[in-house]
Design an enzyme around this catalytic site. Structure first.
Site, PDB file in Angstrom:
ATOM      1  N   ARG A 107       0.815  -1.224   0.000  1.00  9.66           N
ATOM      2  CA  ARG A 107       0.000   0.000   0.000  1.00  9.66           C
ATOM      3  C   ARG A 107       0.843   1.266   0.000  1.00  9.66           C
ATOM      4  O   ARG A 107       0.374   2.326  -0.412  1.00  9.66           O
ATOM      5  CB  ARG A 107      -0.997  -0.043   1.163  1.00  9.66           C
ATOM      6  N   GLU A 159       4.447 -10.580  14.259  1.00 10.38           N
ATOM      7  CA  GLU A 159       3.901 -11.147  15.492  1.00 10.38           C
ATOM      8  C   GLU A 159       4.258 -12.643  15.596  1.00 10.38           C
ATOM      9  O   GLU A 159       4.669 -13.133  16.630  1.00 10.38           O
ATOM     10  CB  GLU A 159       2.388 -10.948  15.511  1.00 10.38           C
TER      11      GLU A 159
HETATM   12  P1  AMP Z   1       4.101  -2.687  11.670  1.00 12.40           P
HETATM   13  O1  AMP Z   1       5.330  -3.277  11.043  1.00 12.40           O
HETATM   14  O2  AMP Z   1       3.635  -3.442  12.886  1.00 12.40           O
HETATM   15  O3  AMP Z   1       4.235  -1.209  11.915  1.00 12.40           O
HETATM   16  O4  AMP Z   1       2.917  -2.897  10.623  1.00 12.40           O
HETATM   17  C1  AMP Z   1       2.791  -2.057   9.531  1.00 12.40           C
HETATM   18  C2  AMP Z   1       2.341  -2.785   8.287  1.00 12.40           C
HETATM   19  O5  AMP Z   1       1.295  -3.726   8.559  1.00 12.40           O
HETATM   20  C3  AMP Z   1       1.796  -1.782   7.311  1.00 12.40           C
HETATM   21  O6  AMP Z   1       2.345  -2.077   6.025  1.00 12.40           O
HETATM   22  C4  AMP Z   1       0.289  -1.943   7.368  1.00 12.40           C
HETATM   23  O7  AMP Z   1      -0.242  -1.932   6.079  1.00 12.40           O
HETATM   24  C5  AMP Z   1       0.031  -3.280   8.067  1.00 12.40           C
HETATM   25  N1  AMP Z   1      -0.861  -3.167   9.266  1.00 12.40           N
HETATM   26  C6  AMP Z   1      -0.503  -3.392  10.555  1.00 12.40           C
HETATM   27  N2  AMP Z   1      -1.534  -3.232  11.398  1.00 12.40           N
HETATM   28  C7  AMP Z   1      -2.591  -2.868  10.634  1.00 12.40           C
HETATM   29  C8  AMP Z   1      -3.965  -2.517  10.926  1.00 12.40           C
HETATM   30  N3  AMP Z   1      -4.465  -2.512  12.168  1.00 12.40           N
HETATM   31  N4  AMP Z   1      -4.765  -2.172   9.879  1.00 12.40           N
HETATM   32  C9  AMP Z   1      -4.272  -2.154   8.606  1.00 12.40           C
HETATM   33  N5  AMP Z   1      -3.003  -2.474   8.270  1.00 12.40           N
HETATM   34  C10 AMP Z   1      -2.162  -2.828   9.262  1.00 12.40           C
END
Ligand code: AMP
Length: 175
Positions: free
Chosen positions: A58, A95
């Site tokens: 995205r 996770e």
């Molecule tokens: P992080 O690495 O945990 O910061 O996760 C970020 C990535 O996961 C991004 O590319 C987001 O598109 C996706 N993502 C994580 N959590 C969500 C959420 N609650 N809603 C939508 N996309 C998420």
């Protein structure tokens, strides 16, 4: 424009307990896309940014419209195994398990000033891995920017602790 109202929230997707913030409904609104492109254009037009690096998938959408508007290169940060060239790779924790992001070793150089773009920051693992990829070039990172910040997941803090500037168009409370 109220961008937050254009985000669709889907509870328990892709699994129980996650509030998925879906940008699809924002993409369906052409005026919102134009508005976002203009916001970013005004933010970066005088900052000597040399390229936009967007995170798959995205981050590609928004990164590309910002790069186009500024008339500067768009650099894809891709999931493992997608680039048909020599790459720098960076593993990061999810996770459950690990994933890998990659960038073309010839994409940028040490003179570059890069903005990293993704749709959303949660724990920050994806964005931090992306900053590590850019470090391989000794390029400078102007800031990391997201449409959505989920502050309770701590990603923005993690980036700031690592001395990166963080910007987001909107925040959502909760996980
Ligand atoms: P992080 O690495 O945990 O910061 O996760 C970020 C990535 O996961 C991004 O590319 C987001 O598109 C996706 N993502 C994580 N959590 C969500 C959420 N609650 N809603 C939508 N996309 C998420």
């Amino acid at each position: 424009m109220n961008l937050k109202s254009l985000i669709r929230t889907v509870p328990n997707y892709p699994k129980q307990g996650i509030l998925f913030r879906d940008i699809s409904t924002l993409l369906y609104n052409g005026k919102a896309l134009k508005y976002i492109a203009n916001l970013y254009y005004n933010r970066y037009k005088d900052k000597n940014i040399t390229c936009i690096a967007g995170i798959e998938a995205r981050g590609f959408i928004f990164g590309a419209i910002i790069a186009e508007k500024l008339g500067i290169p768009f650099i894809p940060i891709r999931k493992k195994g997608k680039l048909p060239c020599k790459v720098f790779s960076e593993e990061y924790s999810l996770e459950y398990g690990v994933d890998t992001l990659e960038i073309d070793v010839n994409a940028i150089d040490e003179h570059s000033s890069v903005v990293i773009i993704d749709d959303l920051i949660a724990t920050g693992g994806t964005a931090l891995a992306s900053t590590n990829l850019i470090k391989n070039f000794n390029a400078s990172i102007y800031e990391c920017s997201f449409l959505i910040n989920l502050p309770e997941l701590g990603g923005a803090k993690t980036l700031e602790i690592n001395n990166f500037k963080v910007h987001a168009l909107m925040e959502f409370k909760g996980k």
